[in-house]
Design a protein around this motif. Structure first.
Motif, PDB file in Angstrom:
ATOM      1  N   TYR A   5       1.245   0.390 -13.613  1.00 19.31           N
ATOM      2  CA  TYR A   5       1.112   1.838 -13.578  1.00 19.31           C
ATOM      3  C   TYR A   5       1.279   2.488 -14.964  1.00 19.31           C
ATOM      4  CZ  TYR A   5       1.079   6.565 -12.028  1.00 19.31           C
ATOM      5  OH  TYR A   5       0.715   7.861 -11.859  1.00 19.31           O
ATOM      6  N   HIS A  18       2.249  10.312 -11.452  1.00 25.00           N
ATOM      7  CA  HIS A  18       0.975  10.707 -12.071  1.00 25.00           C
ATOM      8  C   HIS A  18       1.128  11.649 -13.270  1.00 25.00           C
ATOM      9  CE1 HIS A  18       0.257  14.821 -10.554  1.00 25.00           C
ATOM     10  NE2 HIS A  18       1.066  14.447  -9.589  1.00 25.00           N
ATOM     11  N   LEU A  31       0.824  -1.213   0.000  1.00 24.25           N
ATOM     12  CA  LEU A  31       0.000   0.000   0.000  1.00 24.25           C
ATOM     13  C   LEU A  31       0.857   1.261   0.000  1.00 24.25           C
ATOM     14  CD1 LEU A  31      -3.031  -0.718   2.365  1.00 24.25           C
ATOM     15  CD2 LEU A  31      -2.949  -0.591  -0.124  1.00 24.25           C
ATOM     16  N   SER A  32       1.883   1.261   0.877  1.00 27.04           N
ATOM     17  CA  SER A  32       2.721   2.463   0.920  1.00 27.04           C
ATOM     18  C   SER A  32       3.439   2.642  -0.418  1.00 27.04           C
ATOM     19  CB  SER A  32       3.709   2.418   2.088  1.00 27.04           C
ATOM     20  OG  SER A  32       4.397   1.198   2.069  1.00 27.04           O
ATOM     21  N   GLU A  53       2.039   6.669  -7.079  1.00 25.75           N
ATOM     22  CA  GLU A  53       1.059   7.596  -7.666  1.00 25.75           C
ATOM     23  C   GLU A  53       1.574   9.033  -7.558  1.00 25.75           C
ATOM     24  OE1 GLU A  53      -1.437   7.448  -9.535  1.00 25.75           O
ATOM     25  OE2 GLU A  53      -2.384   9.414  -9.299  1.00 25.75           O
ATOM     26  N   ARG A  54       2.238   9.318  -6.443  1.00 25.27           N
ATOM     27  CA  ARG A  54       2.794  10.674  -6.272  1.00 25.27           C
ATOM     28  C   ARG A  54       3.906  10.938  -7.280  1.00 25.27           C
ATOM     29  NH1 ARG A  54       1.592  14.072  -2.183  1.00 25.27           N
ATOM     30  NH2 ARG A  54       3.411  15.381  -2.591  1.00 25.27           N
ATOM     31  N   SER A 104       2.304   1.759  -3.412  1.00 23.60           N
ATOM     32  CA  SER A 104       1.355   2.252  -4.427  1.00 23.60           C
ATOM     33  C   SER A 104       1.116   3.747  -4.272  1.00 23.60           C
ATOM     34  CB  SER A 104       0.019   1.530  -4.301  1.00 23.60           C
ATOM     35  OG  SER A 104       0.216   0.164  -4.489  1.00 23.60           O
ATOM     36  N   LEU A 105       0.942   4.173  -3.017  1.00 19.81           N
ATOM     37  CA  LEU A 105       0.683   5.600  -2.786  1.00 19.81           C
ATOM     38  C   LEU A 105       1.864   6.456  -3.243  1.00 19.81           C
ATOM     39  CD1 LEU A 105      -1.066   5.507   0.705  1.00 19.81           C
ATOM     40  CD2 LEU A 105      -2.062   6.062  -1.530  1.00 19.81           C
TER      41      LEU A 105
END
Ligand SMILES: Nc1ncnc2c1ncn2[C@@H]1O[C@H](COP(=O)(O)OP(=O)(O)OP(=O)(O)O)[C@@H](O)[C@H]1O
Length: 593
Positions: free
Chosen positions: A342, A224, A213-214, A220-221, A216-217
């Motif tokens: 991604y 993106h 989870l960490s 995204e930062r 993936s977050l």
């Protein structure tokens, strides 16, 4: 404006989709859903079920391999030769099933991918070509390269949407299957915090969840902006291809101007945009890859680190260590689906954006004040209080009231740029800018521009366009060719060639007249359709037109004095834009109504 030039490329990437997330998701759903509720839905759903079914079987086989590995390492540690050979046979069976499932999965997937793409292509091509959307978009509809959107973007949308959503489903199944193994083998982690004893059951599973989870977050930062950059890359590539296509299509004109150098400068500039944007893609890819690789390496090392204490405490066997390590990485991998996908997701998002823009452009109706209604009086074309404007609203011509009766022939004159062709566009329903009303009577109309379109194919296909070539007999085709002065091409009627490139402009105009003779429309609109011909050939064609289609109403746009004798009425658009009906042209007697 030309198709590829509808929206010139800016140096900076355009920002795709300013819509809020919910609206964007709803718009994407509107793109994705129709196929699954279309007439092909049962086949599509059956194929999807087969792909998902084979995916589940593949996951089942992979879980069996996971247990097999535990037994294998335990057999090695125990020096159990019998168990070793038995495991080899089991492995052989597993390989056979695995190969069959893998192959079947690819087959079903490819079949579904093509069915969806074919359906989408059919729908998009239909909507592009229906209602003259292709014309509106080409004239400045605000989207670039519709060909690329239909040819490439639809393919990416069908294949990547399927691949990514099935990948996500597969990851969820794997996540569940391997979580069970990790949970059962990882045991509990006990420690004291501030004097309070804490025990976390299945702690390895929690480590995997937190780690993914960490990751993936963070990704995204970092990544993106790649969506925007990918979107821009597709535009730059399409623009570059479009310019090359224009060189190919206009090879002769460019060669006459010795324009090779100028074109090469233009192409270089277009490719520079491709290259500069590629640099941005490289930058983001570098960041994403650096993160991705570190994430994988650390993720591979993590289970080895946290499982060690339990092995040395004698709580699990070497085989279980192997099984746990493998399961941990599978759980992490399944949870990291977003990280692995991604870049594909970024591309897919930009493709959705392009297709949504294209859909909106096709659906957009041009604002315009010219009303086109069905004529009430048979055979009479009535124009009331008609004014023509440019798309930006500046006035062009004031036509006023006109009534064109059956069999009448009108000549529209005026200086270059006065709006003569625009008047014909308005009569054809292609020009909405202006005001007034056009009441078009029932009956077939045919518009001949200065340079008529010749489709790719045989001469017969060019002649019969826009009808199917089978609608007319060979005899009829030969006869009209001869009437238009193209009898010399009779032997080549069925020959496929680049007729637009091969025939001279004058021959192409004669071919367009042969088309008229074949189709026998009630209304004929000629926009400088004989401008490339000599006076003798022009007269011959008009004479043939009047003889063959005596009842047809004709509206010609032309500058030549020689045309006057074929028209009983003349409409002159003056320098101030006002149109007035002129008296019967000189020498018109005898040849007109
Ligand atoms: N899509 C468009 N956008 C903006 N202006 C346009 C567009 N199409 C035509 N015009 C302008 O409208 C004017 C009239 O064009 P039109 O083609 O009707 O002239 P014309 O009288 O037929 O000229 P010619 O005799 O030279 O063929 C021109 O100034 C042209 O530049």
């Amino acid at each position: 404006m030309l198709p590829g030039e509808a929206s010139p490329l800016a140096r900076q990437p355009a920002r795709p989709g300013g819509l809020p997330l919910r609206q964007r998701a709803a718009a994407v759903w509107r793109l994705l859903r129709p196929y699954w509720v279309s007439e092909d839905r049962w086949r599509a759903r059956a194929l999807l079920a087969l792909v998902i079914g084979t995916d589940l079987l593949r996951t089942y086989v992979a879980v069996r391999v996971n247990y097999w590995q535990r037994d294998y390492w335990d057999a090695l540690a125990a020096h159990d030769v019998n168990a070793f050979w038995q495991l080899m046979w089991v492995f052989l069976v597993i390989i056979c099933f695995s190969s069959v499932f893998d192959t079947a999965r690819i087959w079903f997937f490819q079949a579904l991918e093509m069915r969806w793409r074919a359906w989408l292509t059919e729908v998009f091509v239909g909507r592009w070509l229906d209602g003259e959307a292709y014309y509106r978009i080409a004239r400045g509809g605000g989207v670039d390269n519709p060909d690329q959107r239909i040819g490439e973007d639809l393919q990416i949308m069908a294949s990547d949407s399927l691949r990514l959503s099935l990948g996500m489903l597969d990851s969820l199944v794997k996540l569940f299957s391997y979580s069970v193994i990790v949970w059962s083998l990882s045991g509990s982690l006990s420690f004291a915090l501030g004097g309070v004893g804490i025990e976390i059951p299945g702690y390895m599973l929690w480590v995997a969840v937190l780690y993914a989870l960490s990751g993936s977050l963070l990704l995204e930062r970092i990544g993106h902006p790649l969506v925007r950059v990918d979107y821009h890359q597709q535009r730059c590539e399409a623009h570059f291809r479009y310019l090359m296509m224009r060189v190919r299509e206009n090879a002769e004109q460019i060669a006459f101007y010795s324009g090779g150098r100028a074109e090469s400068v233009r192409l270089r500039a277009a490719f520079l945009a491709v290259r500069e944007n590629w640099r941005r893609i490289m930058d983001y890819t570098k960041r994403i890859t650096l993160f991705h690789e570190s994430y994988i390496e650390i993720g591979a090392f993590l289970p080895l680190l946290i499982i060690g204490p339990r092995y040395f405490a004698g709580e699990i066997t070497l085989g279980a260590v192997q099984q746990l390590t493998l399961s941990f990485s599978r759980v992490r991998g399944a949870l990291s689906w977003f990280i692995f996908a991604y870049k594909d997701l970024a591309l897919l998002r930009s493709v959705f954006q392009r297709l949504l823009e294209f859909e909106a452009a096709m659906a957009r109706r041009e604002e315009g004040g010219i009303a086109r209604v069905r004529g009430m009086r048979p055979g009479v074309l009535r124009v009331s209080a008609l004014t023509l404007q440019r798309p930006d609203g500046t006035p062009l011509a004031c036509i006023g009231d006109l009534e064109l009766r059956p069999g009448e022939r009108w000549l529209v004159r005026g200086h270059s740029g006065a709006g003569k062709s625009t008047l014909l566009r308005a009569l054809a329903g292609l020009w909405p800018h202006g005001s007034g009303e056009i009441a078009m009577p029932p009956g077939r109309a045919m518009f001949l521009p200065q340079r008529s379109y010749l489709p790719v194919g045989s001469l017969r296909a060019c002649l019969c366009y826009p009808s199917d070539e089978q609608w007319f007999g060979v005899g009829e085709c030969l006869e009209v060719l001869d009437a238009a002065g193209l009898g010399g091409l009779a032997a080549e009627l069925e020959v496929c060639d680049d007729w637009a490139g091969r025939l001279s402009p004058g021959e192409q105009q004669r071919l367009a007249f042969a088309r008229l003779f074949l189709h026998k429309p009630d209304w004929v609109f000629l926009d400088e359709s004989t401008a490339s011909l000599d006076a003798r050939n022009e007269s011959r064609l008009y004479e043939a037109l009047i003889r063959r289609l005596p009842g047809a109403s004709v509206v010609s746009v032309g500058h030549r004095a020689g045309l006057e004798r074929f028209h009983a009425h003349a409409l002159e658009i003056g320098a101030d834009g006002a149109a007035c009906i002129r008296p019967r042209p000189e020498g018109a007697q005898g040849m007109n109504t």
